[in-house]
Motif scaffolding. Structure first.
Motif, PDB file in Angstrom:
ATOM      1  N   VAL A 221      36.758  34.292  54.891  1.00  0.00           N
ATOM      2  CA  VAL A 221      37.998  34.358  55.695  1.00  0.00           C
ATOM      3  C   VAL A 221      38.759  35.646  55.402  1.00  0.00           C
ATOM      4  O   VAL A 221      39.977  35.719  55.603  1.00  0.00           O
ATOM      5  CB  VAL A 221      38.889  33.124  55.445  1.00  0.00           C
ATOM      6  N   ASN A 222      38.035  36.676  54.936  1.00  0.00           N
ATOM      7  CA  ASN A 222      38.743  37.906  54.540  1.00  0.00           C
ATOM      8  C   ASN A 222      39.222  38.740  55.723  1.00  0.00           C
ATOM      9  O   ASN A 222      39.850  39.771  55.536  1.00  0.00           O
ATOM     10  CB  ASN A 222      37.901  38.748  53.582  1.00  0.00           C
ATOM     11  N   ASP A 223      38.943  38.280  56.928  1.00  0.00           N
ATOM     12  CA  ASP A 223      39.536  38.934  58.094  1.00  0.00           C
ATOM     13  C   ASP A 223      40.990  38.523  58.293  1.00  0.00           C
ATOM     14  O   ASP A 223      41.750  39.223  58.967  1.00  0.00           O
ATOM     15  CB  ASP A 223      38.734  38.620  59.359  1.00  0.00           C
ATOM     16  N   VAL A 224      41.385  37.379  57.703  1.00  0.00           N
ATOM     17  CA  VAL A 224      42.779  36.918  57.849  1.00  0.00           C
ATOM     18  C   VAL A 224      43.513  36.825  56.509  1.00  0.00           C
ATOM     19  O   VAL A 224      44.750  36.885  56.467  1.00  0.00           O
ATOM     20  CB  VAL A 224      42.845  35.560  58.580  1.00  0.00           C
ATOM     21  N   TRP A 225      42.774  36.675  55.406  1.00  0.00           N
ATOM     22  CA  TRP A 225      43.389  36.568  54.077  1.00  0.00           C
ATOM     23  C   TRP A 225      42.808  37.624  53.146  1.00  0.00           C
ATOM     24  O   TRP A 225      41.596  37.831  53.128  1.00  0.00           O
ATOM     25  CB  TRP A 225      43.119  35.199  53.454  1.00  0.00           C
ATOM     26  N   GLU A 226      43.653  38.254  52.352  1.00  0.00           N
ATOM     27  CA  GLU A 226      43.196  39.123  51.278  1.00  0.00           C
ATOM     28  C   GLU A 226      43.702  38.578  49.949  1.00  0.00           C
ATOM     29  O   GLU A 226      44.767  37.956  49.883  1.00  0.00           O
ATOM     30  CB  GLU A 226      43.703  40.558  51.474  1.00  0.00           C
ATOM     31  N   ILE A 227      42.921  38.785  48.901  1.00  0.00           N
ATOM     32  CA  ILE A 227      43.334  38.335  47.565  1.00  0.00           C
ATOM     33  C   ILE A 227      44.314  39.353  47.004  1.00  0.00           C
ATOM     34  O   ILE A 227      43.957  40.496  46.717  1.00  0.00           O
ATOM     35  CB  ILE A 227      42.126  38.174  46.628  1.00  0.00           C
ATOM     36  N   ALA A 228      45.558  38.927  46.835  1.00  0.00           N
ATOM     37  CA  ALA A 228      46.584  39.806  46.274  1.00  0.00           C
ATOM     38  C   ALA A 228      46.623  39.727  44.755  1.00  0.00           C
ATOM     39  O   ALA A 228      46.939  40.714  44.080  1.00  0.00           O
ATOM     40  CB  ALA A 228      47.950  39.460  46.855  1.00  0.00           C
ATOM     41  N   GLY A 229      46.306  38.570  44.192  1.00  0.00           N
ATOM     42  CA  GLY A 229      46.318  38.393  42.742  1.00  0.00           C
ATOM     43  C   GLY A 229      45.564  37.139  42.356  1.00  0.00           C
ATOM     44  O   GLY A 229      45.454  36.195  43.152  1.00  0.00           O
ATOM     45  N   ILE A 230      45.027  37.126  41.145  1.00  0.00           N
ATOM     46  CA  ILE A 230      44.296  35.970  40.622  1.00  0.00           C
ATOM     47  C   ILE A 230      44.926  35.589  39.285  1.00  0.00           C
ATOM     48  O   ILE A 230      45.110  36.431  38.404  1.00  0.00           O
ATOM     49  CB  ILE A 230      42.802  36.278  40.431  1.00  0.00           C
ATOM     50  N   TYR A 231      45.219  34.300  39.127  1.00  0.00           N
ATOM     51  CA  TYR A 231      45.886  33.801  37.927  1.00  0.00           C
ATOM     52  C   TYR A 231      45.233  32.496  37.483  1.00  0.00           C
ATOM     53  O   TYR A 231      44.216  32.075  38.036  1.00  0.00           O
ATOM     54  CB  TYR A 231      47.376  33.586  38.221  1.00  0.00           C
ATOM     55  N   ASP A 232      45.816  31.859  36.483  1.00  0.00           N
ATOM     56  CA  ASP A 232      45.341  30.556  36.049  1.00  0.00           C
ATOM     57  C   ASP A 232      46.520  29.607  35.925  1.00  0.00           C
ATOM     58  O   ASP A 232      47.647  29.944  36.288  1.00  0.00           O
ATOM     59  CB  ASP A 232      44.539  30.655  34.750  1.00  0.00           C
ATOM     60  N   PHE A 233      46.260  28.405  35.397  1.00  0.00           N
ATOM     61  CA  PHE A 233      47.293  27.375  35.377  1.00  0.00           C
ATOM     62  C   PHE A 233      48.358  27.614  34.300  1.00  0.00           C
ATOM     63  O   PHE A 233      49.253  26.788  34.125  1.00  0.00           O
ATOM     64  CB  PHE A 233      46.660  26.000  35.182  1.00  0.00           C
TER      65      PHE A 233
END
Length: 257
Positions: A221-233
């Motif tokens: 779905v990278n045509d509509v969403w880009e990963i801005a950041g990755i985190y954890d709980f």
């Protein structure tokens, strides 16, 4: 024996301690990653509404969607007690047709894994994209199950308020890596202040993800969403994570293109 989703007062108490950290993270992510001012928020699978209620308390315009009417009724009563309001919708999060667009959305603590098929997962992400403004965010949290995961895991929690104590046990009772399914059994023992007790037992499936499978899903779905950041709980906005096999409790900050 009844479904724990039909008892929002117990369900809500079990996860109440997570709320402050999640909401603080939402606001930090809005400031750090959003390409627009965040005023309206949406939660698919809102359940008892602890996060909706907390966001409304902070003056966000909020909408929650859930399949369970008892959860929505509980949230409506909670909001009424505080003099606040939110738009509540009964519906399926797999293919949403919502009444308006929003600046941000959030779905944490494995609700996303109730979407069991690729069709439902992609349908959810694309239908949500239709309702998030460009530059808006989707904060998505779920467990990634590593290849060496314990297939017979058991977790336990206890929580109390002035009316009752809840002891919850979650056990993996089936695990099928090939078909990307695990089946969980949640047993809740409730002790009321008058000494009476209840027991609730629920069995439900969740979709499995490895790190590679999560990455492939987001790439689809990278045509509509880009990963801005990755985190954890841990919800520490200053501690970004890599997309690797050490990432188990994943929180993805997705930005609408």
């Amino acid at each position: 024996m009844t479904d724990w989703y039909d008892h929002p007062e117990y369900f809500d108490l079990i996860f109440a301690d997570e709320t402050d950290a999640e909401v603080a993270f939402f606001e930090a992510a809005f400031e750090k990653f959003a390409g627009r001012t965040i005023q309206s928020v949406f939660e698919p699978g809102c359940g008892s509404g602890r996060l909706i209620a907390a966001m409304v308390d902070l003056d966000y315009e909020a909408t929650g969607l859930d399949l369970n009417q008892k959860m929505l009724d509980f949230l409506a009563a909670r909001l009424e007690k505080t003099g606040h309001s939110a738009e509540l919708i009964r519906g399926d999060m797999s293919a949403m047709k919502l009444p308006k667009t929003y600046d941000a959305a959030f779905c944490t603590f494995n609700t996303f894994r109730h979407l069991l098929t690729e069709e439902d997962v992609v349908g959810h992400l694309r239908s949500l994209a239709d309702h998030i403004e460009p530059g808006g965010l989707y904060i998505l949290g779920f467990h990634i199950i590593p290849l060496d995961a314990d297939e017979e895991e058991v977790e336990q929690w206890e929580a109390s308020n002035d009316d009752f104590t809840v002891d919850a046990t979650l056990a993996v009772i089936e695990f099928d890596r090939d078909n990307r399914r695990e089946k969980l059994k949640v047993t809740i023992d409730v002790t009321h202040k008058d000494g009476s007790t209840d027991q609730i037992e629920t069995v439900f499936p969740l979709r499995l993800y490895t790190c590679d499978e999560a990455s492939e899903m987001l790439q689809s779905v990278n045509d509509v969403w880009e990963i801005a950041g990755i985190y954890d709980f841990d919800y520490d906005i200053d501690e970004e994570r890599d997309m690797d096999d050490d990432l188990c409790d994943a929180v993805f900050v997705l930005r609408r293109k």
